[in-house]
Design a protein around this motif. Structure first.
Motif, PDB file in Angstrom:
ATOM      1  N   GLU A   5       0.811  -1.208   0.000  1.00 41.88           N
ATOM      2  CA  GLU A   5       0.000   0.000   0.000  1.00 41.88           C
ATOM      3  C   GLU A   5       0.850   1.267   0.000  1.00 41.88           C
ATOM      4  O   GLU A   5       0.436   2.281  -0.509  1.00 41.88           O
ATOM      5  N   ARG A   6       2.056   1.205   0.554  1.00 47.58           N
ATOM      6  CA  ARG A   6       2.928   2.379   0.555  1.00 47.58           C
ATOM      7  C   ARG A   6       3.610   2.586  -0.785  1.00 47.58           C
ATOM      8  O   ARG A   6       3.861   3.698  -1.186  1.00 47.58           O
ATOM      9  N   GLU A   7       3.940   1.497  -1.485  1.00 42.82           N
ATOM     10  CA  GLU A   7       4.768   1.615  -2.671  1.00 42.82           C
ATOM     11  C   GLU A   7       4.009   1.602  -3.989  1.00 42.82           C
ATOM     12  O   GLU A   7       4.503   2.087  -4.982  1.00 42.82           O
ATOM     13  N   VAL A   8       2.832   1.020  -4.035  1.00 43.17           N
ATOM     14  CA  VAL A   8       2.108   0.891  -5.290  1.00 43.17           C
ATOM     15  C   VAL A   8       0.798   1.659  -5.201  1.00 43.17           C
ATOM     16  O   VAL A   8       0.031   1.484  -4.271  1.00 43.17           O
ATOM     17  N   ARG A   9       0.576   2.490  -6.185  1.00 45.60           N
ATOM     18  CA  ARG A   9      -0.668   3.249  -6.262  1.00 45.60           C
ATOM     19  C   ARG A   9      -1.261   3.045  -7.647  1.00 45.60           C
ATOM     20  O   ARG A   9      -0.544   3.113  -8.647  1.00 45.60           O
ATOM     21  N   LEU A  10      -2.538   2.809  -7.700  1.00 45.58           N
ATOM     22  CA  LEU A  10      -3.219   2.746  -8.990  1.00 45.58           C
ATOM     23  C   LEU A  10      -3.777   4.134  -9.250  1.00 45.58           C
ATOM     24  O   LEU A  10      -4.573   4.648  -8.471  1.00 45.58           O
ATOM     25  N   SER A  11      -3.330   4.755 -10.326  1.00 47.99           N
ATOM     26  CA  SER A  11      -3.786   6.112 -10.620  1.00 47.99           C
ATOM     27  C   SER A  11      -5.230   6.122 -11.103  1.00 47.99           C
ATOM     28  O   SER A  11      -5.953   7.079 -10.870  1.00 47.99           O
ATOM     29  N   ALA A  12      -5.633   5.047 -11.770  1.00 54.26           N
ATOM     30  CA  ALA A  12      -7.011   4.954 -12.251  1.00 54.26           C
ATOM     31  C   ALA A  12      -7.359   3.497 -12.501  1.00 54.26           C
ATOM     32  O   ALA A  12      -6.529   2.715 -12.944  1.00 54.26           O
ATOM     33  N   VAL A  13      -8.589   3.162 -12.192  1.00 50.78           N
ATOM     34  CA  VAL A  13      -9.122   1.836 -12.484  1.00 50.78           C
ATOM     35  C   VAL A  13     -10.377   2.049 -13.315  1.00 50.78           C
ATOM     36  O   VAL A  13     -11.216   2.880 -12.973  1.00 50.78           O
ATOM     37  N   HIS A  14     -10.476   1.330 -14.397  1.00 50.05           N
ATOM     38  CA  HIS A  14     -11.634   1.430 -15.277  1.00 50.05           C
ATOM     39  C   HIS A  14     -12.479   0.168 -15.112  1.00 50.05           C
ATOM     40  O   HIS A  14     -11.952  -0.938 -15.157  1.00 50.05           O
ATOM     41  N   VAL A  15     -13.771   0.364 -14.901  1.00 44.50           N
ATOM     42  CA  VAL A  15     -14.687  -0.769 -14.758  1.00 44.50           C
ATOM     43  C   VAL A  15     -15.837  -0.562 -15.731  1.00 44.50           C
ATOM     44  O   VAL A  15     -16.381   0.544 -15.839  1.00 44.50           O
ATOM     45  N   HIS A  16     -16.175  -1.620 -16.443  1.00 44.41           N
ATOM     46  CA  HIS A  16     -17.336  -1.542 -17.331  1.00 44.41           C
ATOM     47  C   HIS A  16     -18.062  -2.882 -17.338  1.00 44.41           C
ATOM     48  O   HIS A  16     -17.485  -3.915 -16.966  1.00 44.41           O
ATOM     49  N   TRP A  17     -19.314  -2.849 -17.723  1.00 49.79           N
ATOM     50  CA  TRP A  17     -20.092  -4.070 -17.870  1.00 49.79           C
ATOM     51  C   TRP A  17     -19.844  -4.631 -19.263  1.00 49.79           C
ATOM     52  O   TRP A  17     -19.986  -3.924 -20.259  1.00 49.79           O
ATOM     53  N   SER A  18     -19.451  -5.889 -19.323  1.00 50.33           N
ATOM     54  CA  SER A  18     -19.211  -6.545 -20.604  1.00 50.33           C
ATOM     55  C   SER A  18     -20.360  -7.513 -20.889  1.00 50.33           C
ATOM     56  O   SER A  18     -20.553  -8.489 -20.159  1.00 50.33           O
ATOM     57  N   GLN A  30      -2.001   1.258 -15.861  1.00 50.29           N
ATOM     58  CA  GLN A  30      -0.674   0.996 -15.303  1.00 50.29           C
ATOM     59  C   GLN A  30      -0.269  -0.467 -15.444  1.00 50.29           C
ATOM     60  O   GLN A  30       0.916  -0.779 -15.483  1.00 50.29           O
ATOM     61  N   TYR A  31      -1.243  -1.364 -15.466  1.00 49.60           N
ATOM     62  CA  TYR A  31      -0.990  -2.802 -15.557  1.00 49.60           C
ATOM     63  C   TYR A  31      -1.879  -3.385 -16.655  1.00 49.60           C
ATOM     64  O   TYR A  31      -2.859  -4.074 -16.377  1.00 49.60           O
ATOM     65  N   PRO A  32      -1.547  -3.095 -17.911  1.00 48.29           N
ATOM     66  CA  PRO A  32      -2.436  -3.459 -19.012  1.00 48.29           C
ATOM     67  C   PRO A  32      -2.653  -4.963 -19.187  1.00 48.29           C
ATOM     68  O   PRO A  32      -3.661  -5.370 -19.745  1.00 48.29           O
ATOM     69  N   GLY A  33      -1.763  -5.782 -18.691  1.00 52.37           N
ATOM     70  CA  GLY A  33      -1.922  -7.227 -18.832  1.00 52.37           C
ATOM     71  C   GLY A  33      -2.822  -7.852 -17.777  1.00 52.37           C
ATOM     72  O   GLY A  33      -3.143  -9.039 -17.859  1.00 52.37           O
ATOM     73  N   LEU A  34      -3.215  -7.080 -16.777  1.00 56.44           N
ATOM     74  CA  LEU A  34      -4.034  -7.615 -15.692  1.00 56.44           C
ATOM     75  C   LEU A  34      -5.477  -7.146 -15.824  1.00 56.44           C
ATOM     76  O   LEU A  34      -5.742  -5.945 -15.948  1.00 56.44           O
ATOM     77  N   VAL A  35      -6.383  -8.097 -15.787  1.00 54.24           N
ATOM     78  CA  VAL A  35      -7.819  -7.811 -15.887  1.00 54.24           C
ATOM     79  C   VAL A  35      -8.537  -8.739 -14.925  1.00 54.24           C
ATOM     80  O   VAL A  35      -8.170  -9.908 -14.790  1.00 54.24           O
ATOM     81  N   HIS A  36      -9.544  -8.220 -14.243  1.00 54.54           N
ATOM     82  CA  HIS A  36     -10.348  -9.091 -13.373  1.00 54.54           C
ATOM     83  C   HIS A  36     -11.824  -8.901 -13.698  1.00 54.54           C
ATOM     84  O   HIS A  36     -12.282  -7.788 -13.918  1.00 54.54           O
ATOM     85  N   ARG A  37     -12.550 -10.013 -13.714  1.00 49.91           N
ATOM     86  CA  ARG A  37     -13.982 -10.003 -14.007  1.00 49.91           C
ATOM     87  C   ARG A  37     -14.768 -10.514 -12.812  1.00 49.91           C
ATOM     88  O   ARG A  37     -14.329 -11.437 -12.132  1.00 49.91           O
ATOM     89  N   ASP A  38     -15.919  -9.926 -12.585  1.00 46.56           N
ATOM     90  CA  ASP A  38     -16.844 -10.426 -11.571  1.00 46.56           C
ATOM     91  C   ASP A  38     -18.257 -10.273 -12.110  1.00 46.56           C
ATOM     92  O   ASP A  38     -18.636  -9.182 -12.558  1.00 46.56           O
ATOM     93  N   GLU A  39     -19.007 -11.334 -12.047  1.00 48.00           N
ATOM     94  CA  GLU A  39     -20.348 -11.302 -12.649  1.00 48.00           C
ATOM     95  C   GLU A  39     -21.385 -10.599 -11.785  1.00 48.00           C
ATOM     96  O   GLU A  39     -22.471 -10.289 -12.266  1.00 48.00           O
ATOM     97  N   TYR A  40     -21.052 -10.312 -10.519  1.00 49.44           N
ATOM     98  CA  TYR A  40     -22.049  -9.723  -9.625  1.00 49.44           C
ATOM     99  C   TYR A  40     -21.779  -8.288  -9.203  1.00 49.44           C
ATOM    100  O   TYR A  40     -22.718  -7.550  -8.923  1.00 49.44           O
TER     101      TYR A  40
END
Length: 64
Positions: A5-18, A30-40
């Motif tokens: 939490e001290r060393e890594v900051r996400l400047s922006a997170v984008h969330v959309h419904w697919s 910042q981390y283009p290769g990482l994606v997470h999905r949640d259906e709920y």
């Protein structure tokens, strides 16, 4: 606050419904290769993305 939490900051997170995935999809420029999905939940998608980023910095250990 731990080291992550001290060393890594996400400047922006984008969330959309697919419609294709039938899930909320979270990603960060910042981390283009990482994606997470949640259906709920969009928040769960963001939490999952944060866990993926955290795990990408964790040393890999072999369990005997």
């Amino acid at each position: 606050m731990d080291d992550f939490e001290r060393e890594v900051r996400l400047s922006a997170v984008h969330v959309h419904w697919s419609e294709t995935d039938a899930a909320f999809v979270a990603r960060s420029d910042q981390y283009p290769g990482l994606v997470h999905r949640d259906e709920y939940s969009s928040l769960a998608a963001v939490d999952g993305l944060i866990d993926l980023v955290r795990d990408s910095f964790a040393p890999h250990r072999l369990v005997a």
